[in-house]
Design a protein around this motif. Structure first.
Motif, PDB file in Angstrom:
ATOM      1  N   GLN A  53     -30.388  11.415 -17.344  1.00  0.00           N
ATOM      2  CA  GLN A  53     -29.397  11.186 -18.382  1.00  0.00           C
ATOM      3  C   GLN A  53     -29.199  12.476 -19.168  1.00  0.00           C
ATOM      4  OE1 GLN A  53     -30.061   8.286 -21.666  1.00  0.00           O
ATOM      5  NE2 GLN A  53     -28.398   7.205 -20.638  1.00  0.00           N
ATOM      6  N   ILE A  54     -27.934  12.782 -19.440  1.00  0.00           N
ATOM      7  CA  ILE A  54     -27.578  13.985 -20.188  1.00  0.00           C
ATOM      8  C   ILE A  54     -26.980  13.556 -21.515  1.00  0.00           C
ATOM      9  CG2 ILE A  54     -26.114  16.042 -20.221  1.00  0.00           C
ATOM     10  CD1 ILE A  54     -26.060  15.821 -17.142  1.00  0.00           C
ATOM     11  N   PHE A  55     -27.449  14.146 -22.600  1.00  0.00           N
ATOM     12  CA  PHE A  55     -26.883  13.913 -23.925  1.00  0.00           C
ATOM     13  C   PHE A  55     -25.938  15.067 -24.207  1.00  0.00           C
ATOM     14  CE2 PHE A  55     -27.373  14.132 -28.682  1.00  0.00           C
ATOM     15  CZ  PHE A  55     -26.670  12.968 -28.946  1.00  0.00           C
ATOM     16  N   ARG A  56     -24.625  14.807 -24.120  1.00  0.00           N
ATOM     17  CA  ARG A  56     -23.621  15.871 -24.197  1.00  0.00           C
ATOM     18  C   ARG A  56     -23.710  16.729 -25.459  1.00  0.00           C
ATOM     19  NH1 ARG A  56     -18.518  12.922 -23.972  1.00  0.00           N
ATOM     20  NH2 ARG A  56     -17.658  14.906 -24.605  1.00  0.00           N
ATOM     21  N   PRO A  57     -23.980  16.172 -26.660  1.00  0.00           N
ATOM     22  CA  PRO A  57     -24.058  17.026 -27.852  1.00  0.00           C
ATOM     23  C   PRO A  57     -25.260  17.983 -27.874  1.00  0.00           C
ATOM     24  CG  PRO A  57     -23.545  14.778 -28.471  1.00  0.00           C
ATOM     25  CD  PRO A  57     -23.922  14.752 -27.019  1.00  0.00           C
ATOM     26  N   ASP A  58     -26.235  17.783 -26.991  1.00  0.00           N
ATOM     27  CA  ASP A  58     -27.399  18.670 -26.933  1.00  0.00           C
ATOM     28  C   ASP A  58     -26.926  20.052 -26.485  1.00  0.00           C
ATOM     29  OD1 ASP A  58     -29.699  20.121 -26.228  1.00  0.00           O
ATOM     30  OD2 ASP A  58     -30.738  18.330 -25.526  1.00  0.00           O
ATOM     31  N   PRO A  59     -27.207  21.114 -27.262  1.00  0.00           N
ATOM     32  CA  PRO A  59     -26.742  22.464 -26.899  1.00  0.00           C
ATOM     33  C   PRO A  59     -27.214  22.930 -25.522  1.00  0.00           C
ATOM     34  CG  PRO A  59     -27.855  22.496 -29.039  1.00  0.00           C
ATOM     35  CD  PRO A  59     -27.954  21.102 -28.496  1.00  0.00           C
ATOM     36  N   ARG A  60     -28.315  22.391 -25.024  1.00  0.00           N
ATOM     37  CA  ARG A  60     -28.812  22.782 -23.702  1.00  0.00           C
ATOM     38  C   ARG A  60     -27.858  22.374 -22.591  1.00  0.00           C
ATOM     39  NH1 ARG A  60     -34.584  20.087 -24.167  1.00  0.00           N
ATOM     40  NH2 ARG A  60     -33.219  18.582 -25.155  1.00  0.00           N
ATOM     41  N   SER A  61     -27.026  21.329 -22.827  1.00  0.00           N
ATOM     42  CA  SER A  61     -26.135  20.861 -21.767  1.00  0.00           C
ATOM     43  C   SER A  61     -25.023  21.865 -21.462  1.00  0.00           C
ATOM     44  CB  SER A  61     -25.528  19.493 -22.126  1.00  0.00           C
ATOM     45  OG  SER A  61     -24.606  19.618 -23.184  1.00  0.00           O
ATOM     46  N   GLU A  62     -24.746  22.796 -22.396  1.00  0.00           N
ATOM     47  CA  GLU A  62     -23.713  23.815 -22.186  1.00  0.00           C
ATOM     48  C   GLU A  62     -24.149  24.904 -21.215  1.00  0.00           C
ATOM     49  OE1 GLU A  62     -22.723  25.395 -25.991  1.00  0.00           O
ATOM     50  OE2 GLU A  62     -21.967  23.488 -26.749  1.00  0.00           O
ATOM     51  N   LYS A  63     -25.460  24.989 -20.987  1.00  0.00           N
ATOM     52  CA  LYS A  63     -26.005  25.994 -20.071  1.00  0.00           C
ATOM     53  C   LYS A  63     -26.519  25.294 -18.829  1.00  0.00           C
ATOM     54  CE  LYS A  63     -27.478  28.696 -24.011  1.00  0.00           C
ATOM     55  NZ  LYS A  63     -28.599  28.945 -24.882  1.00  0.00           N
ATOM     56  N   SER A  64     -26.633  26.020 -17.750  1.00  0.00           N
ATOM     57  CA  SER A  64     -27.212  25.453 -16.549  1.00  0.00           C
ATOM     58  C   SER A  64     -28.650  25.063 -16.857  1.00  0.00           C
ATOM     59  CB  SER A  64     -27.148  26.475 -15.411  1.00  0.00           C
ATOM     60  OG  SER A  64     -27.599  25.903 -14.223  1.00  0.00           O
ATOM     61  N   SER A  65     -28.938  23.767 -16.763  1.00  0.00           N
ATOM     62  CA  SER A  65     -30.262  23.253 -17.131  1.00  0.00           C
ATOM     63  C   SER A  65     -30.797  22.358 -16.027  1.00  0.00           C
ATOM     64  CB  SER A  65     -30.188  22.452 -18.433  1.00  0.00           C
ATOM     65  OG  SER A  65     -29.730  23.250 -19.480  1.00  0.00           O
ATOM     66  N   ARG A  66     -32.104  22.317 -15.935  1.00  0.00           N
ATOM     67  CA  ARG A  66     -32.764  21.467 -14.940  1.00  0.00           C
ATOM     68  C   ARG A  66     -33.089  20.118 -15.575  1.00  0.00           C
ATOM     69  NH1 ARG A  66     -36.834  26.099 -12.672  1.00  0.00           N
ATOM     70  NH2 ARG A  66     -35.202  27.349 -11.712  1.00  0.00           N
ATOM     71  N   TYR A  67     -32.834  19.060 -14.814  1.00  0.00           N
ATOM     72  CA  TYR A  67     -33.107  17.703 -15.262  1.00  0.00           C
ATOM     73  C   TYR A  67     -34.026  17.027 -14.247  1.00  0.00           C
ATOM     74  CZ  TYR A  67     -29.270  18.391 -18.507  1.00  0.00           C
ATOM     75  OH  TYR A  67     -28.468  18.868 -19.510  1.00  0.00           O
ATOM     76  N   LEU A  68     -35.096  16.450 -14.722  1.00  0.00           N
ATOM     77  CA  LEU A  68     -36.031  15.716 -13.877  1.00  0.00           C
ATOM     78  C   LEU A  68     -35.404  14.389 -13.484  1.00  0.00           C
ATOM     79  CD1 LEU A  68     -38.961  15.443 -12.753  1.00  0.00           C
ATOM     80  CD2 LEU A  68     -39.515  14.287 -14.901  1.00  0.00           C
ATOM     81  N   LEU A  69     -35.475  14.042 -12.218  1.00  0.00           N
ATOM     82  CA  LEU A  69     -34.975  12.750 -11.762  1.00  0.00           C
ATOM     83  C   LEU A  69     -36.086  11.723 -11.863  1.00  0.00           C
ATOM     84  CD1 LEU A  69     -32.925  13.741  -8.574  1.00  0.00           C
ATOM     85  CD2 LEU A  69     -32.075  13.315 -10.885  1.00  0.00           C
ATOM     86  N   THR A  70     -35.736  10.527 -12.312  1.00  0.00           N
ATOM     87  CA  THR A  70     -36.692   9.427 -12.384  1.00  0.00           C
ATOM     88  C   THR A  70     -36.242   8.310 -11.451  1.00  0.00           C
ATOM     89  OG1 THR A  70     -35.537   8.511 -14.300  1.00  0.00           O
ATOM     90  CG2 THR A  70     -37.414   9.925 -14.747  1.00  0.00           C
ATOM     91  N   ASP A  71     -37.221   7.557 -10.936  1.00  0.00           N
ATOM     92  CA  ASP A  71     -36.883   6.458 -10.030  1.00  0.00           C
ATOM     93  C   ASP A  71     -36.536   5.201 -10.833  1.00  0.00           C
ATOM     94  OD1 ASP A  71     -39.324   5.317 -10.855  1.00  0.00           O
ATOM     95  OD2 ASP A  71     -40.382   5.950  -9.044  1.00  0.00           O
ATOM     96  N   ALA A  72     -36.264   4.097 -10.129  1.00  0.00           N
ATOM     97  CA  ALA A  72     -35.842   2.852 -10.787  1.00  0.00           C
ATOM     98  C   ALA A  72     -36.910   2.305 -11.730  1.00  0.00           C
ATOM     99  CB  ALA A  72     -35.477   1.809  -9.736  1.00  0.00           C
ATOM    100  N   ALA A  73     -38.174   2.644 -11.476  1.00  0.00           N
ATOM    101  CA  ALA A  73     -39.275   2.171 -12.329  1.00  0.00           C
ATOM    102  C   ALA A  73     -39.499   3.087 -13.531  1.00  0.00           C
ATOM    103  CB  ALA A  73     -40.557   2.056 -11.503  1.00  0.00           C
ATOM    104  N   GLY A  74     -38.709   4.164 -13.635  1.00  0.00           N
ATOM    105  CA  GLY A  74     -38.858   5.095 -14.744  1.00  0.00           C
ATOM    106  C   GLY A  74     -39.909   6.166 -14.514  1.00  0.00           C
ATOM    107  N   GLN A  75     -40.423   6.239 -13.296  1.00  0.00           N
ATOM    108  CA  GLN A  75     -41.424   7.240 -12.939  1.00  0.00           C
ATOM    109  C   GLN A  75     -40.732   8.469 -12.357  1.00  0.00           C
ATOM    110  OE1 GLN A  75     -44.751   6.722 -13.598  1.00  0.00           O
ATOM    111  NE2 GLN A  75     -43.956   4.879 -14.585  1.00  0.00           N
TER     112      GLN A  75
END
Length: 100
Positions: A53-75
């Motif tokens: 999930q990306i929070f658009r107002p977060d200043p980090r979203s304006e730059k190329s950022s890495r996001y951890l993927l989580t599975d259906a169980a939240g792991q």
């Protein structure tokens, strides 16, 4: 399996979803007023790798950022995705230039 499609959902309360086929890099066009974007990444066979999930107002979203993927169980899905959000006019210019 081969990574082939990314499903994006702009608002968790909306029924809108779009599947976009990409290679290693690509542009996911999205028009939304939602502050939160949920990106689900699937293999070509339809099995889900994970989501983030990306929070658009977060200043980090304006730059190329890495996001951890989580599975259906939240792991942790033990992998991630690199994303960058372009807003408004900047997004239009970026799309016209064909940049990734």
């Amino acid at each position: 399996g081969q990574l082939a499609a990314t499903k994006q959902v702009g608002d968790p309360f909306a029924t809108y979803a779009q599947t976009v086929l990409i290679k290693t890099e690509g542009i996911l066009p999205l028009r939304t007023e939602s502050y939160f974007l949920t990106v689900q990444v699937d293999y070509a066979d339809g099995n889900t790798i994970g989501s983030c999930q990306i929070f658009r107002p977060d200043p980090r979203s304006e730059k190329s950022s890495r996001y951890l993927l989580t599975d259906a169980a939240g792991q942790s899905a033990n992998c991630g995705i690199e994303l960058q959000v372009f807003e408004g006019k900047k997004a239009q210019v970026h799309a016209r230039m064909g940049a990734n």
